[in-house]
Structure formats: C-alpha cells, structure tokens
Design an enzyme around this catalytic site. Structure first.
Site, PDB file in Angstrom:
ATOM      1  N   SER A 113      -2.161  42.149  30.310  1.00 46.59           N
ATOM      2  CA  SER A 113      -1.059  43.162  31.157  1.00 46.59           C
ATOM      3  C   SER A 113      -1.107  42.647  32.620  1.00 46.59           C
ATOM      4  O   SER A 113      -2.337  42.382  33.194  1.00 46.59           O
ATOM      5  CB  SER A 113      -1.664  44.494  30.999  1.00 46.59           C
TER       6      SER A 113
ATOM      7  N   ASP B 130       6.897  50.491  35.626  1.00 46.56           N
ATOM      8  CA  ASP B 130       5.384  49.948  35.210  1.00 46.56           C
ATOM      9  C   ASP B 130       5.170  48.713  36.139  1.00 46.56           C
ATOM     10  O   ASP B 130       5.254  47.500  35.979  1.00 46.56           O
ATOM     11  CB  ASP B 130       5.074  49.455  33.897  1.00 46.56           C
TER      12      ASP B 130
ATOM     13  N   HIS C 218      -0.030  50.456  34.732  1.00 47.67           N
ATOM     14  CA  HIS C 218      -0.564  50.960  33.721  1.00 47.67           C
ATOM     15  C   HIS C 218      -2.101  50.213  33.949  1.00 47.67           C
ATOM     16  O   HIS C 218      -2.995  51.009  33.571  1.00 47.67           O
ATOM     17  CB  HIS C 218      -0.034  50.711  32.542  1.00 47.67           C
TER      18      HIS C 218
END
Length: 259
Positions: free
Chosen positions: A209, A114, A81
């Site tokens: 992230s 992911d 992502h």
C-alpha cells in the site's frame, strides 16, 4: 529526526458494493505464490531510488508497513489509508533490503482521495536515494489506458512469512477503468482512480500500500497503490490505484512541487 507532519486528503469508510474493495495493506494473500509484489522479480540496487519503506505505529504496540515515494527533498507521497490511525512513522530510504536502509527518519471510509503527504527533514539526492517526477499538468487529460508501468514494494513473500526483506518489482499494463467499474461498482470507482487487471495475478499485495506506479515511458509516477478485492491477492480480481493527476493542484499547494 522528527518528521514534521502528515497531510491527509480525506478519511474513508467501506460499505457494500458489487465486490468490496479493501486497502491493499489489509488484503488476504490467498494461496501460495512466488513472492510479492505478486509474481514479480527482484529489484537491483538503484533501480527504484525513489521508493521508501514506511513503518507506521499506532502508539499502542501495533503497527503496519506501507510503501511511499520521494517526490521532493522534504516530501514523501503515500496512501491516506496507510497513515490512518498512526501516531508516528519510520521512513527508510535507499533500501533494497528492507532492514538495511541508507538512513531513516523517525517521528513521534471509502477509498476516494486515498492520498497523503509526509513532510520530512531535508534529504539529499544521490544514486540510491532520489525523487520520482510527478505527471505534468498536460497529463491530466491522459487516461493512460494500455500504458506499461512499474510497481515496486516489499509485500509479503509467503503466506506465513510476513513482508519480504528484499524489494520486488512487477511490470503491469494499465487497464480501462471499466474493468474496475464492472467489478466494484461506481460507488467506489471514480475518474481519480487507475485500474489494472490481474489475469496472471501480477500486482500488489499486503505491505505494498502507498507504493508508486511509475510509467516505463517518462518515469513519471501516475498511481499510488490503494485497493484490491477482499477475495485476496490471488483472486484474479482487478486492483485500483489513486490517480496522481487528480491531485496535482493539491500536491502543488502543499509542497510547491509541479511540472
């Protein structure tokens, strides 16, 4: 130098569930906290030589920060992502202060799978820039429930200041996946996730992230920061990571790296 390419395992889209998870880079911060990674502590120089700061740009003047980890001389591991919609990325190596790396390289759904690989020019290893080991194949049968691990990143330091300049760490204990299943539902949570509870609001937040979760015992990276609750970083909600052991074959096939 040009980064040679980015490999995505899959795209993703979000739909309604018990509680909507969101990519950690998009999580709202909520109330005031004492630094993020939330309620963590500063990293000394050389503590996390495998982490890199990633600055993605969409080619239209927009951009975002993520973290990543060095897993080989020419490979960085991060979250898919983070790379979605990016035209290029700047990779900063060996930084404790985010804006003062040792050197940089530059290149012009649901949250299943992911994970992404970024191929880079060759990087030599030394005390401040080094790889992290991946799990062994035998670790595919280990759920890691109850194990302690280290999260690190440059997530925001206050609600108004954006990302912190200094690298922070936090020690978290991996939870049973049922903690995330009960909160987010089986549509989102699979055997390829790791989960951790946040009763003290310790963990990842916006800007973290793609960063690594590395076991205290053995210093192997078992997770990649992936998602949390749309309710915010300080909602005491569990947070999820991509389980690296679910992708060892994929990583080996693209990079030749295995243990």
């Amino acid at each position: 130098m040009k980064v040679l390419g980015v490999l995505l395992f899959s795209a993703f889209a979000l739909v309604a569930a018990l509680e909507r998870p969101v990519p950690v880079k998009d999580m709202p911060a909520g109330n005031k906290i004492n630094g993020r990674i939330t309620n963590g502590y500063p990293a000394y120089e050389g503590k996390v030589p495998y982490i890199v700061a990633l600055r993605f740009d969409n080619g239209n003047g927009g951009g975002w920060y993520c973290g990543g980890s060095i897993i080989g001389h020419e490979w960085v591991l991060t979250a898919a992502h983070c790379t979605y919609g990016a035209s290029y990325v700047t990779i900063s190596y060996g930084a404790v202060w985010r804006q003062q790396p040792q050197f940089t390289h530059y290149d012009t759904g649901n949250l299943h799978n992911d994970i992404a690989l970024i191929r880079t020019p060759h990087v030599d290893f030394w005390s401040l820039v080094n790889k992290v080991e991946l799990p062994r194949y035998d670790d595919r049968y280990n759920n890691f429930y109850g194990w302690w691990a280290l999260l690190s990143g440059w997530g925001s330091s206050s609600d108004s200041s954006g990302m912190t300049d200094y690298l922070n760490c936090v020690d978290i204990q991996i939870s049973d996946n049922s903690v995330c299943l009960d909160y987010y539902g089986s549509h989102y949570i699979t055997s390829n996730h790791l989960c951790y509870a946040t009763p003290e609001n310790k963990g990842s937040c916006s800007g973290d992230s793609g960063g690594p979760l590395v076991l205290h015992d053995g210093n192997r990276q078992v997770g990649i920061v992936s998602f949390g609750s749309a309710a915010g970083c300080l909602s005491n909600s569990p947070k999820g990571l991509t389980r690296v052991t679910g992708y060892l074959d994929w990583i080996r096939d693209h990079t030749g790296i295995s243990y």
